[in-house]
Design an enzyme around this catalytic site. Structure first.
Site, mmCIF file in Angstrom:
data_model
loop_
_atom_site.group_PDB
_atom_site.id
_atom_site.type_symbol
_atom_site.label_atom_id
_atom_site.label_comp_id
_atom_site.label_asym_id
_atom_site.label_seq_id
_atom_site.Cartn_x
_atom_site.Cartn_y
_atom_site.Cartn_z
ATOM 1 N N LYS A 57 27.551 -43.717 0.582
ATOM 2 C CA LYS A 57 28.296 -42.583 0.032
ATOM 3 C C LYS A 57 29.492 -42.997 -0.824
ATOM 4 C CE LYS A 57 26.325 -38.761 1.742
ATOM 5 N NZ LYS A 57 25.937 -37.581 0.933
ATOM 6 N N SER A 82 29.785 -34.245 7.119
ATOM 7 C CA SER A 82 29.688 -34.533 8.553
ATOM 8 C C SER A 82 30.225 -35.912 8.884
ATOM 9 C CB SER A 82 28.225 -34.430 9.009
ATOM 10 O OG SER A 82 27.449 -35.451 8.409
ATOM 11 N N GLU A 208 12.637 -37.491 5.965
ATOM 12 C CA GLU A 208 13.453 -36.502 6.660
ATOM 13 C C GLU A 208 13.135 -36.502 8.149
ATOM 14 O OE1 GLU A 208 14.359 -32.710 3.993
ATOM 15 O OE2 GLU A 208 12.204 -32.957 4.266
ATOM 16 N N GLY A 212 14.354 -31.305 10.345
ATOM 17 C CA GLY A 212 15.153 -31.054 9.142
ATOM 18 C C GLY A 212 14.343 -31.241 7.878
ATOM 19 N N ASP A 214 13.662 -29.466 5.236
ATOM 20 C CA ASP A 214 13.904 -28.469 4.193
ATOM 21 C C ASP A 214 13.431 -28.928 2.822
ATOM 22 O OD1 ASP A 214 16.290 -30.149 4.893
ATOM 23 O OD2 ASP A 214 17.014 -29.394 2.967
ATOM 24 N N SER A 308 20.574 -46.477 4.688
ATOM 25 C CA SER A 308 21.696 -45.816 4.032
ATOM 26 C C SER A 308 23.043 -45.968 4.714
ATOM 27 C CB SER A 308 21.390 -44.325 3.861
ATOM 28 O OG SER A 308 21.183 -43.714 5.135
#
Length: 325
Positions: A57, A82, A208, A212, A214, A308
């Site tokens: 990130k 989060s 995913e 979750g 989506d 990640s």
């Protein structure tokens, strides 16, 4: 939503890479003969758990924040996350000499909240199951004159995240398949832009958690689909709907989505610790879980995997990976 032009290009990812030189870490690419033998492929693991703040990130947060005007930097930055983006924005703000206010869920991992505060950010909490983090952050920004740096829904964020995949290809060479986790979709959008811009035949597969899914549902429907806020150990992927900009990229570039369960994520975390000697948080382990469970086939050529992040405290890691769990 469809767009006639992409919000980011390979040149944007390359520009982000130049901006991040000397600021972000060029993280290692790990090889394992044991892993290669298990999955029957040549696997290259991009270890973003060794990135600053312990996750990819920082790439996007710094790329976006460093492009703000002097006036915006004087007033400060707001963000919602989060945990990993929260830490990334807090560190980017400190590096750039400004301040950050972060909207975090009440149940965010304590280690991630502590790290965010350690970088000097102010924390505002909310209930992730009833509150609207975007609305809260935007209201704070309007009240205080702050600039919102979103976790994924911005071209500079996506381009910054894509530098991880760009580095991976520069080191490993052309990939047959690239696996990366999918939350809001910024990492996979930037990664797909980078690798397909260089090698259009590379298959890009997002991963995913089963609860979750989506993005998988949205790709199947051809439009963004919302689901209840997922309950999964992969807290970084516990989102109800893909981003609008990220989905506009991912619906064009992704070749598929693989799903993994929480127990499979735990197994991947154990494997990474015991056999690879690295610590992964649940969201960081999902693409490794997909690889180990055979959810992605065929595995042609080199396989790139973006791990990640590794932000999990010792007690939580022991709870998740302990024998018998």
């Amino acid at each position: 939503m469809t767009t006639t032009t992409s919000p980011i290009t390979l040149d944007d990812v390359r520009s982000a890479a130049e901006r991040l030189k000397g600021v972000a870490h060029r993280t290692p690419v790990l090889r394992s003969r044991t892993l290669d033998a298990l999955v029957g492929a040549e696997v290259h693991l991009k270890c973003e758990n060794f990135q600053r703040v312990g996750a990819f990130k920082f790439r996007g947060a710094y790329n976006a924040a460093s492009r703000l005007t002097p006036g915006q930097l004087v007033r400060g930055i707001a963000a919602y996350s989060s945990g990993n983006h929260a830490q990334a924005v807090a560190l980017a703000a400190r590096e750039l000499g400004t301040t950050a206010v972060i909207v975090m869920p009440e149940d965010a991992p304590p280690s991630k909240r502590a790290a965010t505060e350690g970088y000097g950010a102010e924390i505002v909490t909310y209930d992730r199951y009833t509150g609207d983090r975007v609305a809260i952050a935007e209201a704070l920004a309007a009240e205080r004159g702050l600039t919102v740096v979103p976790p994924y829904e911005h071209p500079h964020i996506m381009a910054g995240q894509g530098t991880a995949a760009l580095e991976l290809v520069e080191e490993a060479g052309e990939l047959g398949v690239l696996l990366a986790p999918v939350g809001g979709g910024g990492l996979i959008a930037g990664s797909a832009t980078a690798v397909k811009g260089l090698h259009p035949a590379t298959r890009v597969i997002g991963v995913e958690p089963e609860t979750g899914d989506d993005t998988k549902r949205s790709l199947e429907a051809g439009r963004r689909v919302s689901i209840p806020v997922p309950r999964t150990i992969a807290d970084g992927q516990a989102l109800p709907t893909p981003g609008e900009l990220t989905f506009s990229v991912n619906r064009r570039l992704l070749d598929g989505i693989a799903l993994v369960g929480d127990d499979e994520i735990r197994d991947a975390m154990r494997f990474a610790f015991e056999r690879l000697k690295i610590v992964l948080e649940p969201s960081g382990a999902t693409p490794l879980a997909a690889l180990l469970t055979g959810r992605v086939a065929p595995l042609r050529g080199r396989v790139g995997v973006i791990l990640s992040g590794g932000n999990v405290d010792a007690a939580r890691f022991a709870q998740l990976c302990g024998a018998g769990d």
